[in-house]
Design a protein around this motif. Sequence first.
Motif, short mmCIF file in Angstrom:
data_model
loop_
_atom_site.label_atom_id
_atom_site.label_comp_id
_atom_site.label_asym_id
_atom_site.label_seq_id
_atom_site.Cartn_x
_atom_site.Cartn_y
_atom_site.Cartn_z
N THR A 38 0.73 -1.14 0.01
CA THR A 38 0.00 0.10 -0.14
C THR A 38 0.80 1.17 0.18
O THR A 38 1.86 1.31 0.27
N SER A 79 -4.02 12.31 -5.70
CA SER A 79 -5.10 11.46 -6.03
C SER A 79 -4.94 10.28 -6.92
O SER A 79 -5.42 9.17 -6.77
N ASP A 126 -5.08 5.49 -3.48
CA ASP A 126 -6.49 5.39 -3.30
C ASP A 126 -7.37 6.01 -2.25
O ASP A 126 -7.08 6.38 -1.06
N ASP A 127 -8.41 6.46 -2.78
CA ASP A 127 -9.50 6.89 -1.71
C ASP A 127 -9.83 5.90 -0.55
O ASP A 127 -9.89 6.65 0.48
N SER A 128 -9.74 4.65 -0.85
CA SER A 128 -10.06 3.83 0.42
C SER A 128 -8.79 3.79 1.41
O SER A 128 -8.89 3.30 2.53
N GLU A 129 -7.47 4.38 1.04
CA GLU A 129 -6.35 4.41 1.86
C GLU A 129 -6.44 5.83 2.39
O GLU A 129 -6.06 5.85 3.89
#
Length: 523
Positions: free
Chosen positions: A14, A60, A64-67
């Motif tokens: 990640t 961006s 990731d937006d999830s991170e």
Amino acid sequence: MKYKSTRGKASNYTFEEAVLAGLSPDGGLFIPESIPKAPSDFLTKWASLSFEELAFEILSLYIDDSEIPSKDLQGLVNRSYSTFRHKDITPLHQVKDGLYILELFHGPTFAFKDVALQLVGNLFEYFLKRKNAGIENAADRHKITVVGATSGDTGSAAIYGLRNKQDLEVFILFPTGKVSPIQEAQMTTVLDKNVHNISVKGTFDDCQDILKGLFANKDFMSKYNLGAVNSINWARILAQTVYYFHSYFSLLRSLNITPGSEEAKKINITYSVPTGNFGDILAGYYAHQMGLPTSKLLVATNANDILYRFFRSGVCEKIVGDDGGVHETLSPAMDIVVSSNFERLLFYLARDAAGDASVPEAEKDIKAGEIVNGWMVDLKQKGRFDTGARVLAEAKRIFDAGHVSDEETVATIREYCFPEDASQAAYVMDPHTAVGVTAAKTLIPKTDARNIVISLSTAHPAKFSEAVEKAVKGQEGVQFSEFFKKVSPKEFDGLMTAERRVVLIPRAEEALVIEVIEKELGH
Ligand SMILES: *Cc1c(COP(=O)(O)O)cnc(C)c1O
């Protein structure tokens, strides 16, 4: 976006893991799984964004937006650049026809490393806060102990990026008497409890050896959860890609040309970058690969010119001398033997040579990793590696290189301090900046307005007064002290006499450094 290693043996990391680990477990450097393209309409969509808005758009694509949810990312970016003194963050300054200086020194420590390290400090803090959410007991909280070695700018920029951050401690080792007085003052006058300066009687290499020892010491490393913020940290490269885009749009705006128009397509821009560890210019490579229409990236080195020689021959070769091969120059932030970030470019070049479109992507990664690994082993064992004609040709498609002596550096500073052309305003540049400007000299057009050089300015001239003094001294009717007073920022007033906190270590020994770290942390 996931991250992989330049040695091809680690992948699926990640963003957070890549940033916190620094180096990949296979010895490589982290790079994104693939380089994202800027959106197809970026030339119009991004053209009038502020630096912060642009940073958000670019980051961006890599996070990731999830991170990191976009609202958080926006907050991180805004906080990171709120410490800059200029509203444009990295303003573009026209010096004369065809030559623009991209000023990267308006952050807290007056050097370009702030652009990256302000963000890195906030990222570390963000990751820690998230890990520690709901953990009240101090002993149970996750903590990071950042340890770094510096010969100058990295230390102060790291300290200003990490000062006063919860659950973070920062230790900076520097060689006693071998960093400039201003740099030493910048580091040691920061009195926040989590900042610890260690002055080591020895050389910068001694400091670096101690640092390597600490990171190789598994017990120590895990006990204190050591973190690194050195120039191979991926987040630093990422932060730096922003000003390439930002300056492109600033330039077209000042020329009154619409990005994406036919007129814009005729403009050729060379970015000249004073280069040491290859981080700054590598960010330009990513910008180029994302779609920024740069014409050439010019690698400007001082007498430490291993990269210059590479871009001539395709051979990377250390020249080892009595002094370990490093030449001391007037642009000390670029006095290096081997550039740590160069491995990232090598991976892309090796990958390009690792096969055509018929070879599966994953296979190319592994092959490129093996090639890079082989080159690195050769460099270590034989002091050189040869990449061959195909790699060199691809490198030269995007890059050019120049090397600049101290005499030329001083002459360039003088030339712009006291321009012959009366219509040209005086501009005082620091020696690193002067290396970039000198390397681009023959590319600055006299007549053709379509060829433009953007030269990156990596430090404020008051930080490196020795070279400026050499350039100004002997100029008739000019008193250097008077001249310098006008150049020096008000933030430096009183800096030399302000209260300091620093621990002196009489010998360059790892055990002594460990003792200090444990004592300062109260263990
Ligand atoms: C660090 C530094 C450089 C070199 O930048 P790299 O990213 O290492 O190539 C140039 N100039 C100054 C003033 C610096 O501090």
